[in-house]
Design an enzyme around this catalytic site. Structure first.
Site, mmCIF file in Angstrom:
data_model
loop_
_atom_site.group_PDB
_atom_site.id
_atom_site.type_symbol
_atom_site.label_atom_id
_atom_site.label_comp_id
_atom_site.label_asym_id
_atom_site.label_seq_id
_atom_site.Cartn_x
_atom_site.Cartn_y
_atom_site.Cartn_z
ATOM 1 N N GLU A 1 4.368 44.261 40.408
ATOM 2 C CA GLU A 1 5.038 43.212 40.722
ATOM 3 C C GLU A 1 4.440 42.415 39.510
ATOM 4 O O GLU A 1 5.454 40.948 39.886
ATOM 5 C CB GLU A 1 4.866 42.506 42.216
ATOM 6 C CG GLU A 1 5.458 43.421 42.295
ATOM 7 C CD GLU A 1 6.298 43.165 44.476
ATOM 8 O OE1 GLU A 1 6.907 43.532 44.928
ATOM 9 O OE2 GLU A 1 4.420 41.705 44.850
ATOM 10 N N ASP A 16 14.785 48.164 47.645
ATOM 11 C CA ASP A 16 15.314 49.205 48.999
ATOM 12 C C ASP A 16 16.629 48.085 49.394
ATOM 13 O O ASP A 16 16.630 46.939 50.144
ATOM 14 C CB ASP A 16 14.200 50.256 49.858
ATOM 15 C CG ASP A 16 13.553 48.521 50.164
ATOM 16 O OD1 ASP A 16 14.136 48.150 50.952
ATOM 17 O OD2 ASP A 16 12.858 47.326 49.835
#
Length: 229
Positions: free
Chosen positions: A12, A197
């Site tokens: 990230e 997701d």
């Protein structure tokens, strides 16, 4: 202007770390703090680790040792809104815990005693982020993000959460903890995440497949913001 940037996992923050100039690394209480410059802005980038406690510890250390003017939480999130697709950007305007329950004492689900139920995101930073997203031509949604210490992939878990928070757009494991610390220290906070997701039975597979690309999209938005701040 000093900007603190927090990501939960290396994927990230890796895109921002690769571009940092004059980078120096300092270890504080087992956490690595990367300091340097991005687009001529003084930044402190750090890896919190997954979950609310780790995110709270890192944010507190960041504020105490570096006193940034602004804190940005960057990374990925699970969508709980069918309109949000993989790699879409989310800009939370408020955060809340989905796994806090002291309702026996008349508090609504999500609220910690002596704190507001929802922690609000800095409006000026939100508006700035939206301008940057329009410039990049990314699709995004603004709204409520929920935080808890579980990776949501089961239908009954998601259904229970949405029963209490039907207007939520996404879910993660750190952002509300970071905003709570910022609330305590009166630090402006911005959250820029992208969908990896959809918090369903395919969530684990989808996260592994998409977290890197989702984080790249979120990092691009952060870079655009740094050019203006």
């Amino acid at each position: 202007m000093k900007i603190g940037i927090i990501g939960a996992i290396k994927k990230e923050i890796i895109f921002l770390l690769k571009k940092i100039k004059k980078c120096k690394i300092k270890k504080i209480e087992n956490f690595k703090f990367y300091t340097g410059y991005l687009h001529n802005t003084n930044v402190i980038i750090l890896l919190s680790g997954v979950g609310k406690v780790s995110a709270s510890i890192v944010t507190t250390l960041l504020i105490i040792y570096y006193d940034p003017n602004v804190i940005i939480n960057v990374g990925s999130a699970g969508s709980v809104n069918p309109l949000l697709k993989i790699k879409n950007i989310i800009l939370p305007n408020k955060t809340c815990y989905y796994d806090v329950d002291v309702s026996i004492f008349t508090y609504p689900i999500g609220q910690i005693p002596k704190y507001p139920r929802f922690f609000l995101i800095n409006t000026k930073l939100l508006n700035l982020a939206k301008k940057c997203i329009y410039r990049l031509k990314y699709k995004f949604q603004e709204g409520l993000i929920l935080t808890g210490d579980s990776f949501i992939y089961k239908k009954h878990m998601l259904k229970s959460i949405l029963n209490h928070f039907p207007l939520a757009i996404a879910i993660d494991m750190e952002s509300t903890a970071i905003t709570q610390v910022c609330y305590n220290f009166k630090k402006p906070i911005l959250i820029v995440r992208a969908i990896s997701d959809c918090a369903n039975k395919y969530a684990t597979w989808s996260f592994k497949k998409n977290v890197k690309q989702a984080s790249y999209c979120a990092s691009q938005v952060v870079e655009e913001i740094l050019k203006i701040l």
